[in-house]
Write a protein that holds these residues in place. Structure first.
Motif, short mmCIF file in Angstrom:
data_model
loop_
_atom_site.label_atom_id
_atom_site.label_comp_id
_atom_site.label_asym_id
_atom_site.label_seq_id
_atom_site.Cartn_x
_atom_site.Cartn_y
_atom_site.Cartn_z
N CYS A 233 10.71 -37.87 9.02
CA CYS A 233 11.26 -36.77 9.81
C CYS A 233 12.24 -35.95 8.98
O CYS A 233 12.30 -34.71 9.13
CB CYS A 233 11.92 -37.29 11.08
N THR B 18 9.52 -34.06 15.35
CA THR B 18 9.57 -35.04 16.44
C THR B 18 8.51 -36.12 16.26
O THR B 18 8.78 -37.31 16.43
CB THR B 18 9.36 -34.34 17.80
N ASN C 150 9.50 -28.05 14.42
CA ASN C 150 10.29 -28.95 15.27
C ASN C 150 9.43 -30.02 15.94
O ASN C 150 9.80 -31.20 15.98
CB ASN C 150 11.05 -28.15 16.33
#
Length: 212
Positions: free
Chosen positions: A157, A146, A142
């Motif tokens: 991403c 980001t 995660n």
């Protein structure tokens, strides 16, 4: 039989290897805000730039990013410990229920009931191992998703998030396939007569129950 074994085991191993490859690609992304280092076209190339960044020059953005990441990591770890404590208690008790009910339904054949309960426990442990891996990889990825989102466009991403999901998906399928197949081979030593293979398939259904 040998060709089937090679195909099944090979597919499981390939799935695990592919999951590892995807994880290594994700791991190349350094936990550094792109505002702290020169932006390039490929987020993975930020690793070289990261090495050149002095620790004292890390900005507040990166410090905050790491702080949030570590807090989420600790929270996820605490959640897993609490959840799996309850899960272990549940599968232990429910496995006994499976043992009793299957034995009762098969004219008190405790061997069949015991193997069904064992299948249930193996399925549950495989599912729990996959869940543990999935949570760890999700938290690990995660923060890197980001960072990748700071790149122009959505490709970096999206690929990072997609690869993170692939790690869980392929690892789960690989572990499940290998565990199920080797369990079948072990049970087949007892149910060697083809006439007993109907019972064998009934016994192995406990694996699916535990995995769900």
């Amino acid at each position: 039989m040998e060709s089937a074994t090679i195909a099944i085991v090979g597919a499981g191993i390939i799935a695990l290897v592919w999951a590892y490859v995807q994880f290594k690609i994700i791991a190349k992304i350094p936990v550094v805000s792109l505002g702290d280092i020169p932006i390039t076209d490929d987020v993975n190339s930020q690793a070289n730039a990261f090495i050149a960044v002095n620790e004292n020059e890390i900005t507040e953005t990166t410090s905050r990013l790491i702080e949030v990441y570590e807090a989420i990591y600790e929270g996820a770890d605490s959640f897993l410990k609490a959840e799996y404590k309850v899960c272990f208690q549940f599968i232990a008790l429910f496995g006994v229920v499976v043992l009793f009910l299957v034995s009762w339904g098969s004219d008190w054949d405790f061997y069949q009931g015991g193997l069904t309960a064992l299948s249930f426990w193996l399925g549950a442990l495989t599912s729990m191992a996959s869940g543990y891996l999935g949570m760890k990889v999700a938290v690990y990825s995660n923060v890197r998703t980001t960072i990748s989102a700071q790149m122009p466009g959505y490709t970096s991403c999206f690929n990072t998030a997609f690869r993170a999901g692939a790690v869980m998906g392929f690892a789960l399928c690989g572990m499940g396939l290998l565990m199920l197949y080797f369990t079948l081979l072990a049970y087949r030593m007892h149910y060697s007569d083809p006439k007993d293979w109907v019972v064998l398939t009934e016994v192995i259904t406990g694996y699916g129950l535990g995995g769900s």
